[in-house]
Design an enzyme around this catalytic site. Structure first.
Site, PDB file in Angstrom:
ATOM      1  N   ASP A  16     -39.392  24.212  -8.401  1.00 55.41           N
ATOM      2  CA  ASP A  16     -39.193  22.763  -8.462  1.00 55.41           C
ATOM      3  C   ASP A  16     -37.877  22.425  -7.768  1.00 55.41           C
ATOM      4  OD1 ASP A  16     -38.725  20.099  -9.020  1.00 55.41           O
ATOM      5  OD2 ASP A  16     -39.555  20.210 -11.048  1.00 55.41           O
ATOM      6  N   HIS A  20     -32.204  17.539  -9.949  1.00 55.41           N
ATOM      7  CA  HIS A  20     -31.716  18.570 -10.862  1.00 55.41           C
ATOM      8  C   HIS A  20     -30.539  19.370 -10.296  1.00 55.41           C
ATOM      9  CE1 HIS A  20     -35.280  17.546 -13.081  1.00 55.41           C
ATOM     10  NE2 HIS A  20     -36.045  17.865 -12.055  1.00 55.41           N
ATOM     11  N   ILE A  72     -29.923  16.195 -14.130  1.00 52.70           N
ATOM     12  CA  ILE A  72     -30.549  16.474 -15.421  1.00 52.70           C
ATOM     13  C   ILE A  72     -31.332  17.777 -15.348  1.00 52.70           C
ATOM     14  CG2 ILE A  72     -30.682  14.031 -15.997  1.00 52.70           C
ATOM     15  CD1 ILE A  72     -33.673  14.119 -15.301  1.00 52.70           C
ATOM     16  N   GLY A  76     -37.658  18.913 -17.094  1.00 47.50           N
ATOM     17  CA  GLY A  76     -38.403  18.819 -18.346  1.00 47.50           C
ATOM     18  C   GLY A  76     -39.161  20.096 -18.648  1.00 47.50           C
TER      19      GLY A  76
END
Length: 284
Positions: A187, A192, A207, A210
């Site tokens: 990803d 991120h 962040i 998830g």
């Protein structure tokens, strides 16, 4: 409307061959925080190839998550990726994931729901190898601004927490560099990693993925309540309820019942702000 629900659901599934080996599995586990302490026998089953077991959530990155990518490019879907949010994730295991192998991953849009101000795509990915089915993975993708055509709203069940004290509560720190390591499993979203991109998206810093919180939670449940046995996991689902930042701490409260564990995941440093909700691990 950029989404044509009938066309999307009726489209032919897309298939691709995926492969992985022990290095992919080890990298994924390290991205979840495995290996601390490095010589702990319970951690070596995630990090040492001669003892390696595969955490079932590895299915979300095997072949770099082909199911989500393939689903968003399906016929009948023409959307702005900036409007896309990963709303939930579920995995059903048909048998334990091997430490290495080849499989055919088939992805399709299983459903499109109308939530009024958003559409929800259910992107289904099914993987099979020469011995038969391995896993089925569903990603629930929210597309902001694409609802309102009068379609089926779909399920909206919220899972209430048990009215008793948790059977176990654990905390798991998120390392400062953890998102940088996790993204190596496929990803590459700069949200991120790149502070400037994160600010453009409305966050003061990058962040955590998830799906990294998702994997960390499953590992904590397996280690705490399933005797470290990844093969006992039958299915695992969650709803992404909020964000978490590298450097913060996850608090996981677990309630065990026959054949299932319910989990609530929050961010300790932000007054237990919700991170994962409606989270259930079903097991043998």
């Amino acid at each position: 409307m950029p989404i044509d629900p009938a066309k999307a659901v009726a489209a032919e599934p897309r298939s691709a061959e995926i492969s992985w080996d022990h290095k992919d599995v080890q990298l994924y586990h390290l991205g979840l925080g495995a290996g601390a302490p490095a010589t702990d026998p319970d951690e070596l089953r995630y990090t040492l190839e001669s003892r390696l077991h595969v955490l079932p959530s590895f299915a979300t990155v095997a072949g770099a998550g082909m199911g989500v990518v393939g689903g968003l490019s399906a016929p009948g879907i023409d959307i702005d990726l900036a409007a896309v949010l990963h709303g939930g994730q579920s995995i059903t295991l048909h048998r334990p994931v091997p430490t290495g192998g080849r499989a055919v991953s088939t992805s399709r849009v299983a459903a499109v729901y109308d939530k009024g101000k958003a559409a929800v795509l259910v992107l289904r990915s099914e993987a099979s190898d020469a011995d038969g089915p391995l896993w089925t993975s569903d990603a629930q993708i929210f597309v902001r601004g694409e609802g309102g055509w009068g379609g089926d709203r779909g399920p909206s069940e919220r899972l209430a927490l048990p009215d008793r004290r948790p059977d176990a509560t654990v905390e798991r720190p998120i390392r400062e560099e953890q998102a940088l390591l996790y993204r190596l499993s496929g990803d590459w979203n700069p949200l991120h990693a790149d502070p400037e991109f994160a600010k453009l998206a409305g966050f003061d810093r990058p962040i955590l993925h998830g799906l990294c919180s998702y994997g960390m939670t499953l590992k904590a449940v397996v280690d705490t309540l399933l005797d470290g046995d990844v093969t006992r996991v039958r299915s695992y689902r969650t709803r992404f309820a909020g964000i978490v930042f590298p450097g913060e701490t996850l608090r996981l409260r677990m309630w065990a019942d026959e054949g299932r564990v319910q989990v609530a995941v929050t961010a300790v440093e932000r007054d237990d702000a919700p991170v994962l909700a409606d989270t259930v691990v079903e097991h043998s």
